[in-house]
Design an enzyme around this catalytic site. Structure first.
Site: not given
Ligand SMILES: O=C(O)CCC(=O)C(=O)O
Ligand SMILES: [Fe+2]
Length: 354
Positions: A234, A236, A292, A302
């Site tokens: 996607h 941002d 990304h 994570r």
């Protein structure tokens, strides 16, 4: 960003696109989360999810006298850079980490008490882009726009203050950092300040609030990390994103033209800053807003914290005049967010004019 709520209300999400998997109860990847043979496919299927190439993003010291020029160059060539000497104390990152861990390690039924509502923004749930994919991401998140108090009080009637205080302090620090960074980035474009009344440096009394959001991302360890995707590719939406990756667990990957997916290895103490769609528009396409994604680890949990900063909801965004024809038509922040909530892959091309 409370005043952007309507933009999200206009595109409510179905409950099954909000509730994350109970990760603690599974020891294999369910079909719903296995992206390996899905039509959605991982966009560059031939690229390995793990062990992909690593790159060294430019590292910019905020105290450097050339910081503005370096940021402009990095935004143009990479759409992103890392920042050191940013003034955010390590203890603040650690406090956010410890509150986020306390939340994400709760039992699923506890976390459900803070579930985001179908037309809401704040709360627990899967990523907002979930409805655009057939498969489910290996991810759970907590989105904070304004205060999370109403959601967190449901879980911790006694100790919700601590979570709220820490998140408020982090949002304040990130807002200040975003404004410092934006001033420098826009200076590199030669932006005539008086043309952008919402610019932090032109701030005057009664200035409208910028649209901001904090997204706590959690990617639990996964028994089949190459079958899943943590966060699907996607871009941002806002002007810039400031990302803190917790610990030294790799996960963030960026699609670089000609190279494919590359890994952005976390650098202790640094934050990653990337260009969002609105800065891409303002720079008239000069700064790319990079696709990304996040991949997951098979043994380690994570966490990442993404802070999104955009102009006030009713301000209009358009390319800064720099002598070339505008590639995008102008629109308000609210309109763009509404478009992206309905069509997250096509929004940018819909407003392109040349
Ligand atoms: O977890 C990451 O590294 C990426 C997070 C991200 O892209 C987002 O929250 O928009
Ligand atoms: Fe992102």
């Amino acid at each position: 960003m409370a005043n952007l709520s309507e933009a999200y209300e206009s595109a409510p999400v179905q409950t099954h696109h909000i509730i994350p998997l109970d990760f603690q109860s599974v020891n294999h990847v369910p079909e719903s989360h296995s992206w390996s043979n899905s039509d959605d496919s991982l966009p560059v299927q031939s690229q390995p999810l793990v062990n992909c190439e690593q790159i060294s993003l430019p590292i910019i010291d905020l105290g450097d006298l050339d910081a503005s020029k370096m940021m402009g160059q990095a935004c143009e060539s990479w759409g992103m850079f890392q920042v050191i000497n940013h003034g955010i104390p390590l203890t603040l990152f650690r406090d956010v980490e410890s509150e986020a861990r306390a939340f994400f390690s709760l039992a699923a039924e506890e976390k459900m008490k803070a579930l985001r509502s179908p037309s809401g923004v704040t709360g627990y749930g899967v990523a907002r882009i979930a409805p655009f994919f057939n498969k489910v991401m290996w991810h759970e998140g907590f989105t904070i726009v304004g205060s999370p108090v109403d959601h967190v009080r449901e879980i911790w009637p006694e100790r919700y203050h601590r979570f709220c205080e820490v998140m408020e302090a982090y949002q304040k620090a990130m807002k200040e950092l975003s404004e410092r960074l934006l001033d420098l980035i826009l200076k590199s474009l030669g932006t005539p300040e008086e043309h952008i009344e919402w610019l932090p440096s032109v701030a005057c009394q009664g200035r409208l609030a910028p649209c901001t959001a904090l997204q706590l991302n959690s990617y639990p360890p996964c028994p089949g990390p190459t079958q899943v995707i943590g966060l699907a590719p996607h871009t941002d939406s806002y002007l810039i994103t400031i990302l803190h990756q917790v610990g030294n667990i790799n996960g963030l990957q960026v699609l670089m033209e000609g190279t494919g997916w590359v890994l952005i290895v976390p650098l202790e103490g640094a934050v990653v800053v990337y260009v969002g769609d609105m800065l891409h528009i303002m720079s008239n396409g000069l700064f790319p807003s990079m696709l990304h994604r996040a991949v997951v680890d098979n043994t380690r949990h994570r966490l990442s914290f993404a802070y999104f900063y955009g102009p006030p909801a009713d301000s209009s965004i358009s390319p800064i005049p720099r002598g070339c024809p505008s590639q995008f038509r102008s629109m308000t922040v609210r309109e763009y967010i509404e478009m992206k909530a309905k069509d997250f892959k096509g929004a940018l091309s819909k407003i392109r004019v040349v």
